[in-house]
Enzyme design. Structure first.
Site, PDB file in Angstrom:
ATOM      1  CD  GLU A 172      -2.741   1.217   2.491  1.00 12.51           C
ATOM      2  OE1 GLU A 172      -3.765   1.913   2.471  1.00 12.51           O
ATOM      3  OE2 GLU A 172      -2.414   0.527   3.474  1.00 12.51           O
ATOM      4  CG  ASP A 173       1.549   2.855   3.223  1.00 14.25           C
ATOM      5  OD1 ASP A 173       0.591   3.326   2.583  1.00 14.25           O
ATOM      6  OD2 ASP A 173       1.471   2.518   4.415  1.00 14.25           O
TER       7      ASP A 173
END
Length: 721
Positions: free
Chosen positions: A85-86
């Site tokens: 996600e990051d």
């Protein structure tokens, strides 16, 4: 490897490896170190709201799970759980580096994180459904997510106050009860208290202040009672571990809200636990305790003979101890204690390098599968949410059928709930009930140990008033479903006639295939659901026809100059549509510059873009010009059609009716009963593409239609501009 500040007791990979090897000497040390290095590298330069390096968070999550003696795959997933996600890490990269099991676990945690749970009831219900489905696939996904939420709540003070309140409400409503339902009571208590601290700081402070005034007395009482219990057990020759503790502020606050008692009289402030070797010892200890101190009537629960649905086993009793203070005592074996502390995590815990199997641990997958199955199809979101919360927060009572079978129910349940717990058919036919041989109203509240007999009658149907009487989600859901279905057949017949007339007015037939396609486009469960809504006036026949055969007239507006169809390229610079993904106006696009060839325009989800990840200087942020585009954007469709007279002609006519031109057609497979073919269609935009595909999907001779994308095809078309 640099030391990561802020990750207590696991500041380096050596610390984490030592922690894991402490309970699993056969742990894959190299895998854990590799995951640490990968996560540290991916999160390099990222900071948390507190200003700490971001990687301190995954390390802390891994530490929480290591304390639960989880397997290597779960520990590695914790270290990597935010990489998809990051960071720029991809699923393919995780699969290549760590294998498919860990890649799937990380993706599962990522999908849960993307839910963005909010206080809106409908969104919460949808998220509950997704969460249960994810949990049913692999329990470790939810265990990592719970540990992730626990550490975020422990460090929540660095967030803005509005964000703190949102996260705390989510935690109190969803994550804390989920942890409790999965048997992880320690985590539930901590999540509740951390949320309590954010949502009701003054109430929590009042509990703490009152508790501090009794602190000296409390410490003395706990020590004396622990020694008293140890002494009576020693005299009887019973070996057991005895501990005492004071409960958390939120637990005390909740008891104060539900019991009309003074703070100093609240027995649950003090909790004592006796852990022994075998189940018979539990009952022997109970007898010794009751001989030494007077038992408080109505405060005895035997969860060994009647375990909770999450596998929890223990004997609870409250006695009048020193100075008349009431104290709660729990008695259980070590094996029962492990389940009470770890819950579902007991399925994955290790001892001395061997996975520990606990016979008392109940697999929550079964409960989750039953929950999702129970509320599949046609259930309103608020009903589902209500039912789930009831299931999670239940405090059980145990009643008996006339044949002696035990039926566990939430406290406050009625004979209606009892009937539906036996079988939906029994619930629907219920006309009365007897409790311990005495006829009682259906709204009576059942108590522990009562024998309940349900009286049924043929032809009986659920009554609307039962919804207010029932307590369990299962009963409420079944009643609502039955009430909705009473008039369903009549509505379906009326809806079929309305659809027939509406389709004939536009020269089409309301076939089952067409109705199924319309239902799918409208987000409904199927053609029967569509017809029922038509018949009940929840939907108009015109809306159904419009979704399959919309008006082809283009919206007013100037026609876009094809030389300027893409915005973001330099003036006079040529651009080319990539044939690998064939982007059309209305879709998100990016450009890749090619020396001497101009710009190649790709759809944002084109797989070919992976080849340019390490060349950010070649990427251009592009978008389509607003307005009416000409039908010059070729898209390849892959069709499977029945092999019959006139079928191909009807397909071509249908595409033409949608104002789309066929520029090429190629058969890829010919069988006696079907053909597969690729059809190049010239289209205006994404909406035009959707209309063509919807019309084809509604045709009974078409068994499948899909957009064809081939990364192996040439990536350029003749330049524009």
């Amino acid at each position: 490897m640099a030391t990561i500040p802020g990750a207590a007791l696991a500041a380096t990979p050596d610390d984490l490896v030592a922690l894991v090897r402490g309970y699993n000497p056969r742990s894959n040390e190299a895998l854990i170190r590799k995951a640490w290095a990968f996560g540290d590298r991916m999160h390099d330069g990222q900071l948390r709201k507190s200003g700490e390096p971001y990687f301190t968070h995954p390390v802390a999550v891994a530490r929480i799970l290591a304390d639960q003696r989880m397997d290597d795959a779960t520990i590695v997933t914790a270290l990597l759980h935010d990489t998809l996600e990051d960071t720029k890490a991809s699923y393919a990269q995780l699969e290549r580096e760590f294998g498919p099991e860990i890649a799937e676990l990380v993706e599962g945690v990522t999908n849960l994180t993307k839910m963005q749970i909010r206080s809106d009831e409908t969104r919460q219900a949808e998220n509950f459904r997704k969460l249960f489905m994810a949990t049913s696939r692999d329990l470790r996904v939810t265990l990592v997510k719970l540990a992730d939420r626990l550490h975020n709540m422990r460090t929540i003070r660095s967030m803005k106050s509005e964000k703190q309140a949102q996260k705390a409400r989510e935690t109190m409503d969803i994550y804390a009860p989920l942890a409790g339902r999965m048997g992880m009571q320690w985590m539930r208590e901590e999540l509740e208290d951390l949320s309590f601290k954010v949502l009701m700081p003054e109430a929590r402070q009042s509990v703490i202040r009152r508790f501090l005034t009794l602190q000296d007395e409390t410490d003395t009482v706990i020590k004396k009672i622990v020694e008293d219990i140890r002494e009576v057990l020693r005299r009887e020759g019973i070996e057991a571990e005895v501990t005492g503790r004071a409960k958390k502020p939120y637990s005390i606050w909740r008891k104060l809200q539900t019991k009309d008692q003074a703070f100093s009289r609240l027995s649950d402030i003090y909790g004592f636990r006796i852990i022994c070797g075998a189940a018979p010892d539990c009952y022997r200890i109970l007898g010794v305790v009751h001989q030494r101190w007077r038992a408080v009537p109505g405060r005895f629960k035997d969860y060994i003979s009647q375990p909770k649905s999450n596998g929890y086993r223990s004997i609870h009793t409250t006695v009048s101890g020193r100075d008349g203070k009431q104290v709660e005592i729990q008695v259980r074996t070590q094996e029962m204690h492990e389940v009470a502390e770890s819950g579902v995590a007991a399925h994955w815990s290790y001892k001395d390098g061997v996975r520990s199997e606990n016979r008392f641990a109940v697999d929550p997958v079964r409960w989750i599968a039953q929950m999702t199955e129970r509320f599949e199809g046609g259930e309103d979101h608020d009903e589902f949410l209500e039912a789930v919360k009831l299931e999670m927060y239940q405090d059980q009572v145990f009643c008996f059928t006339p044949k002696g079978h035990v039926i566990p129910l939430p406290r406050g349940a009625t004979p209606i709930d009892f009937a539906y717990a036996i079988h939906t058919r029994i619930g629907h036919a219920c006309v009365g009930a007897k409790v311990d041989g005495v006829r009682v109203p259906l709204y009576s509240r059942l108590k522990n140990g009562q024998m309940v007999e349900i009286i049924t009658a043929e032809g009986q149907t659920p009554q609307a008033t039962w919804i207010g009487i029932a307590v369990t989600g299962r009963a409420k859901s079944a009643i609502r479903r039955a009430l909705r279905e009473e008039d369903r057949e009549r509505f379906i017949k009326l809806g079929a006639e309305l659809a027939r007339v509406a389709f004939e007015n536009v020269g089409k037939k309301a076939t089952d295939k067409a109705l199924r396609t319309a239902a799918k486009a409208l987000g409904l469960d199927g053609e029967e659901d569509l017809l029922a809504r038509l018949g009940s006036a929840e939907l108009t026949a015109r809306e159904v026809v419009r979704v399959l055969y919309p008006d082809l007239a283009q919206r007013a507006g100037e026609e876009v100059d094809e030389r300027k169809a893409v915005v973001g390229v330099a003036p006079g610079q040529a651009y080319r549509r990539a044939l690998c993904c064939q982007p059309v106006p209305g879709e998100r696009i990016v450009g890749i510059t090619h020396r001497g060839q101009g710009v190649v325009v790709h759809a944002i989800d084109c797989p070919a873009l992976v080849d340019y990840e390490e060349q950010p200087d070649r990427w251009l942020d592009l978008h389509w010009q607003e307005g009416n585009h000409r039908p010059v954007n070729t898209v390849t469709l892959e069709l499977t059609i029945s092999n019959g007279p006139g079928v191909l002609g009807r397909i071509c006519t249908l595409i033409g009716e949608q104002s789309a031109n066929i520029s090429d057609l190629q058969f890829t497979d010919r069988k006696p009963d079907y053909y597969r073919l690729l059809v190049d269609v010239d289209l205006r935009n994404a909406e035009h593409l959707h209309r063509v595909m919807t019309a084809l999907d509604a045709e009974s001779s078409v068994s499948s239609v899909a957009r064809h994308r081939d990364p192996r095809r040439a990536t350029v078309t003749p330049p524009r501009g």
